[in-house]
Write an enzyme that holds these catalytic residues in place. Structure first.
Site, PDB file in Angstrom:
ATOM      1  N   HIS A  61       5.077 -66.247  37.279  1.00 30.32           N
ATOM      2  CA  HIS A  61       4.224 -67.416  37.036  1.00 30.32           C
ATOM      3  C   HIS A  61       2.744 -67.040  37.203  1.00 30.32           C
ATOM      4  O   HIS A  61       1.883 -67.516  36.473  1.00 30.32           O
ATOM      5  CB  HIS A  61       4.535 -68.540  38.035  1.00 30.32           C
ATOM      6  CG  HIS A  61       5.697 -69.419  37.661  1.00 30.32           C
ATOM      7  ND1 HIS A  61       5.823 -70.054  36.445  1.00 30.32           N
ATOM      8  CD2 HIS A  61       6.789 -69.799  38.381  1.00 30.32           C
ATOM      9  CE1 HIS A  61       6.941 -70.780  36.433  1.00 30.32           C
ATOM     10  NE2 HIS A  61       7.550 -70.635  37.586  1.00 30.32           N
TER      11      HIS A  61
ATOM     12  N   HIS B 275      10.469 -63.984  39.615  1.00 33.67           N
ATOM     13  CA  HIS B 275      10.195 -65.227  38.886  1.00 33.67           C
ATOM     14  C   HIS B 275       8.867 -65.839  39.351  1.00 33.67           C
ATOM     15  O   HIS B 275       8.028 -66.229  38.532  1.00 33.67           O
ATOM     16  CB  HIS B 275      11.363 -66.192  39.112  1.00 33.67           C
ATOM     17  CG  HIS B 275      11.150 -67.572  38.569  1.00 33.67           C
ATOM     18  ND1 HIS B 275      11.686 -67.994  37.370  1.00 33.67           N
ATOM     19  CD2 HIS B 275      10.448 -68.635  39.050  1.00 33.67           C
ATOM     20  CE1 HIS B 275      11.322 -69.245  37.139  1.00 33.67           C
ATOM     21  NE2 HIS B 275      10.580 -69.667  38.152  1.00 33.67           N
ATOM     22  N   GLU B 276       8.667 -65.890  40.650  1.00 31.98           N
ATOM     23  CA  GLU B 276       7.445 -66.514  41.178  1.00 31.98           C
ATOM     24  C   GLU B 276       6.204 -65.692  40.831  1.00 31.98           C
ATOM     25  O   GLU B 276       5.173 -66.232  40.430  1.00 31.98           O
ATOM     26  CB  GLU B 276       7.559 -66.711  42.696  1.00 31.98           C
ATOM     27  CG  GLU B 276       8.665 -67.673  43.119  1.00 31.98           C
ATOM     28  CD  GLU B 276       8.529 -69.063  42.500  1.00 31.98           C
ATOM     29  OE1 GLU B 276       7.390 -69.498  42.262  1.00 31.98           O
ATOM     30  OE2 GLU B 276       9.566 -69.693  42.241  1.00 31.98           O
TER      31      GLU B 276
ATOM     32  N   GLU C  55       9.031 -72.077  32.750  1.00 31.92           N
ATOM     33  CA  GLU C  55      10.197 -71.599  33.498  1.00 31.92           C
ATOM     34  C   GLU C  55      10.911 -70.473  32.751  1.00 31.92           C
ATOM     35  O   GLU C  55      11.294 -69.473  33.349  1.00 31.92           O
ATOM     36  CB  GLU C  55      11.165 -72.751  33.770  1.00 31.92           C
ATOM     37  CG  GLU C  55      10.683 -73.713  34.833  1.00 31.92           C
ATOM     38  CD  GLU C  55      10.236 -72.995  36.092  1.00 31.92           C
ATOM     39  OE1 GLU C  55      10.972 -72.134  36.599  1.00 31.92           O
ATOM     40  OE2 GLU C  55       9.135 -73.284  36.562  1.00 31.92           O
TER      41      GLU C  55
HETATM   42 ZN   LIG Z   1       9.304 -71.371  38.181  1.00 26.82          ZN
END
Ligand SMILES: [Zn+2]
Length: 266
Positions: free
Chosen positions: A129, A125-126, A189
């Site tokens: 980004h 997830h990170e 997100e």
């Molecule tokens: Zn995030």
């Protein structure tokens, strides 16, 4: 921070600085990639000065093992050796990735991310980004609004050192620690969740483990980490993940067939 669509379109037309995210969303990107890399690397140095790096080599090796599986899946970063991966001693259940090939994980995350697949869900997830250039978009959107004049000043070299670094950290998603919060938007997100799921699956981690991870997180009652701090609500987030898991599972099963199931142990 969201800016009106007409303003985004006008700014895009005026500056020819729009790109499309990996999920097909139009983005304003005003800052050159290499400048974002410099900002990310500077922010990482600052965090290293302010937060103790763990002395627990077992934890560091565990996190590096997971990162070393995920990083090669990042297509536009050809040399995995350029990445720096560190574990910081801190109770917050959080992690981050920065442009300039940096990943940080806080020891508190391991209370909620119970196995390699769950840690990989957070790390994916990170890193997502960064791949989707959300930091650039956030700083660019700030620059395109009145409030962003301060950030524009920073980019142009004004402001004090402390003001500058705090704003840049905020743009990169790290502002909460420094008193400035620019939460990632709901669309950022969701994109990071979905791109992250694909990354972890290709890297040989079980994508289905992302669901219990987010459930652990939402039930934790701990200080909300970056990825729990904004919408979508955990129900929406889990539903979106479940819809994408069958596709990610195909990539995961391929990795398993090639003998590339991850095997990182603490
Ligand atoms: Zn995030």
């Amino acid at each position: 921070m969201t800016i009106p669509r007409y303003l985004l379109t006008l700014t895009c037309l005026a500056l020819l600085s729009c790109t499309t995210s990996p999920e097909g969303r139009k983005q304003l990107q005003l800052i050159p990639d290499d400048q974002m890399d410099v900002m990310g690397a500077q922010s990482f140095e600052q965090i290293k000065q302010q937060t103790p790096i763990t002395k627990d080599q077992n934890i560091q090796q565990y996190i590096s093992c997971i990162a070393n599986k995920i990083i090669p899946q990042v297509a536009q970063k050809p040399d995995p050796k350029q990445w720096e991966v560190l574990v910081f001693e801190d109770e917050q259940a959080n992690a981050f990735a920065l442009p300039g090939y940096k990943i940080g994980v806080y020891t508190g995350l391991l209370k909620y991310a119970k196995n390699q697949d769950q840690v990989a869900a957070v790390m994916g997830h990170e890193v997502a980004h960064v791949i989707a250039k959300h930091g650039n978009e956030r700083v660019s959107n700030q620059m395109a609004t009145e409030a962003g004049l301060t950030i524009a000043t920073v980019i142009l070299g004004g402001g004090t050192q402390d003001e500058n670094s705090a704003l840049i950290l905020a743009g990169l998603g790290l502002g909460a620690q420094y008193g400035i919060i620019l939460p990632f938007s709901r669309s950022h997100e969701s994109e990071a969740d979905l791109i992250g799921l694909d990354l972890m699956a290709k890297a040989g981690f079980d994508p289905a483990q992302s669901v219990p991870l987010w459930q652990n997180m939402s039930q934790s009652g701990a200080a909300p980490p970056e990825f729990m701090s904004t919408h979508p609500s955990s129900d929406t987030r889990i539903k979106q993940l479940q819809e994408r898991i069958p596709a990610a599972n195909i990539a995961y099963q391929e990795a398993v067939k090639k003998g590339q199931r991850a095997n990182c142990k603490l």
